[in-house]
Design a protein around this motif. Structure first.
Motif, PDB file in Angstrom:
ATOM      1  N   GLN A  29     -13.451  -7.416  -4.416  1.00 26.90           N
ATOM      2  CA  GLN A  29     -14.861  -6.883  -4.718  1.00 26.90           C
ATOM      3  C   GLN A  29     -14.676  -5.670  -5.743  1.00 26.90           C
ATOM      4  OE1 GLN A  29     -14.400  -7.660  -1.317  1.00 26.90           O
ATOM      5  NE2 GLN A  29     -15.270  -9.586  -2.094  1.00 26.90           N
ATOM      6  N   GLY A  30     -15.640  -5.128  -6.282  1.00 17.52           N
ATOM      7  CA  GLY A  30     -15.666  -3.931  -7.055  1.00 17.52           C
ATOM      8  C   GLY A  30     -14.474  -3.657  -8.087  1.00 17.52           C
ATOM      9  N   SER A  31     -14.209  -2.587  -7.992  1.00 20.20           N
ATOM     10  CA  SER A  31     -13.049  -2.347  -9.208  1.00 20.20           C
ATOM     11  C   SER A  31     -11.773  -2.726  -8.493  1.00 20.20           C
ATOM     12  CB  SER A  31     -12.856  -0.521  -9.326  1.00 20.20           C
ATOM     13  OG  SER A  31     -12.900  -0.030  -7.817  1.00 20.20           O
ATOM     14  N   GLY A  32     -11.658  -3.146  -7.165  1.00 18.58           N
ATOM     15  CA  GLY A  32     -10.199  -3.492  -6.740  1.00 18.58           C
ATOM     16  C   GLY A  32      -9.710  -2.525  -6.462  1.00 18.58           C
ATOM     17  N   ARG A  33      -9.747  -1.818  -5.020  1.00 18.99           N
ATOM     18  CA  ARG A  33      -9.198  -0.946  -4.269  1.00 18.99           C
ATOM     19  C   ARG A  33      -7.756  -1.630  -4.134  1.00 18.99           C
ATOM     20  NH1 ARG A  33     -10.097   1.775   1.553  1.00 18.99           N
ATOM     21  NH2 ARG A  33      -7.766   2.544   1.922  1.00 18.99           N
ATOM     22  N   THR A  34      -6.735  -0.664  -4.208  1.00 20.21           N
ATOM     23  CA  THR A  34      -5.229  -1.049  -4.058  1.00 20.21           C
ATOM     24  C   THR A  34      -4.423  -0.349  -3.038  1.00 20.21           C
ATOM     25  OG1 THR A  34      -4.574   0.201  -5.798  1.00 20.21           O
ATOM     26  CG2 THR A  34      -4.894  -2.058  -6.459  1.00 20.21           C
ATOM     27  N   ASP A  35      -3.611  -0.961  -2.344  1.00 21.81           N
ATOM     28  CA  ASP A  35      -2.838  -0.104  -1.341  1.00 21.81           C
ATOM     29  C   ASP A  35      -1.464  -0.542  -1.368  1.00 21.81           C
ATOM     30  OD1 ASP A  35      -5.641  -0.724   0.496  1.00 21.81           O
ATOM     31  OD2 ASP A  35      -4.994   1.182   0.689  1.00 21.81           O
ATOM     32  N   TYR A  36      -0.401   0.239  -1.171  1.00 25.04           N
ATOM     33  CA  TYR A  36       0.829  -0.087  -1.172  1.00 25.04           C
ATOM     34  C   TYR A  36       1.848   0.435  -0.129  1.00 25.04           C
ATOM     35  CZ  TYR A  36      -0.320  -0.998  -6.210  1.00 25.04           C
ATOM     36  OH  TYR A  36      -0.617  -1.381  -7.363  1.00 25.04           O
ATOM     37  N   VAL A  37       2.755  -0.100   0.320  1.00 19.66           N
ATOM     38  CA  VAL A  37       3.735   0.242   0.922  1.00 19.66           C
ATOM     39  C   VAL A  37       4.460   1.544   0.484  1.00 19.66           C
ATOM     40  CG1 VAL A  37       5.563  -1.039   0.408  1.00 19.66           C
ATOM     41  CG2 VAL A  37       5.431   0.003   2.877  1.00 19.66           C
ATOM     42  N   ASP A  38       4.855   2.549   0.892  1.00 23.23           N
ATOM     43  CA  ASP A  38       5.322   3.869   0.612  1.00 23.23           C
ATOM     44  C   ASP A  38       6.635   3.485  -0.298  1.00 23.23           C
ATOM     45  OD1 ASP A  38       4.561   6.154   2.997  1.00 23.23           O
ATOM     46  OD2 ASP A  38       3.226   5.466   1.556  1.00 23.23           O
ATOM     47  N   SER A  39       7.341   2.433  -0.058  1.00 25.09           N
ATOM     48  CA  SER A  39       8.740   2.325  -0.523  1.00 25.09           C
ATOM     49  C   SER A  39       8.504   1.891  -1.943  1.00 25.09           C
ATOM     50  CB  SER A  39       9.549   1.413   0.236  1.00 25.09           C
ATOM     51  OG  SER A  39       8.866   0.172   0.637  1.00 25.09           O
ATOM     52  N   VAL A  40       7.363   1.296  -2.313  1.00 30.08           N
ATOM     53  CA  VAL A  40       7.088   0.576  -3.568  1.00 30.08           C
ATOM     54  C   VAL A  40       6.224   1.399  -4.571  1.00 30.08           C
ATOM     55  CG1 VAL A  40       7.758  -1.516  -2.578  1.00 30.08           C
ATOM     56  CG2 VAL A  40       5.263  -0.908  -3.047  1.00 30.08           C
TER      57      VAL A  40
END
Length: 121
Positions: free
Chosen positions: A54-65
């Motif tokens: 949805q929307g702008s597309g919130r992103t989340d990453y694991v710290d190692s990447v």
């Protein structure tokens, strides 16, 4: 139901790059988010990155990447990508595409078939 087809894995030298793709079909309108997990031999499957549909597309990453991998989506093609740069041997794993889809009041996770990424000289 959502079907997923992955592509883009392979063998790459340390410091190299790969781009994974995952195309979704089926009940596309029910998708809330798409992402990538990875599983190394003898280890559990862990979330690598996720992007909202949805929307702008919130992103989340694991710290190692963080700073090395970028997740993106093309809604017109119902496809999610994982651009992986500065790869190191610790990134070696089977990478699985995942889709979170609404099913009534519940959420169902669908999985791709997995694609092998090997980082080695």
């Amino acid at each position: 139901q959502v079907q997923l087809v992955e592509s883009g894995g392979g063998l790459v030298q340390p410091g190299g790059s790969l781009r994974l793709s995952c195309a979704a079909s089926g009940s596309i309108s029910s998708i809330n988010a798409m992402g990538w997990y990875r599983q190394a031999p003898g280890k559990q499957r862990d979330l690598v990155a996720r992007i909202s549909s949805q929307g702008s597309g919130r992103t989340d990453y694991v710290d190692s990447v963080k700073g090395r991998f970028t997740i993106s989506r093309d809604n017109a093609k119902n496809t999610v990508y994982l651009q992986m740069n500065s790869l190191n041997p610790e990134d070696t794993a089977v990478y699985y595409c995942a889709v979170w889809a609404r099913s009534g009041i519940a959420t169902t996770v669908y999985w791709g078939q997995g694609t092998q990424v090997t980082v080695s000289s």
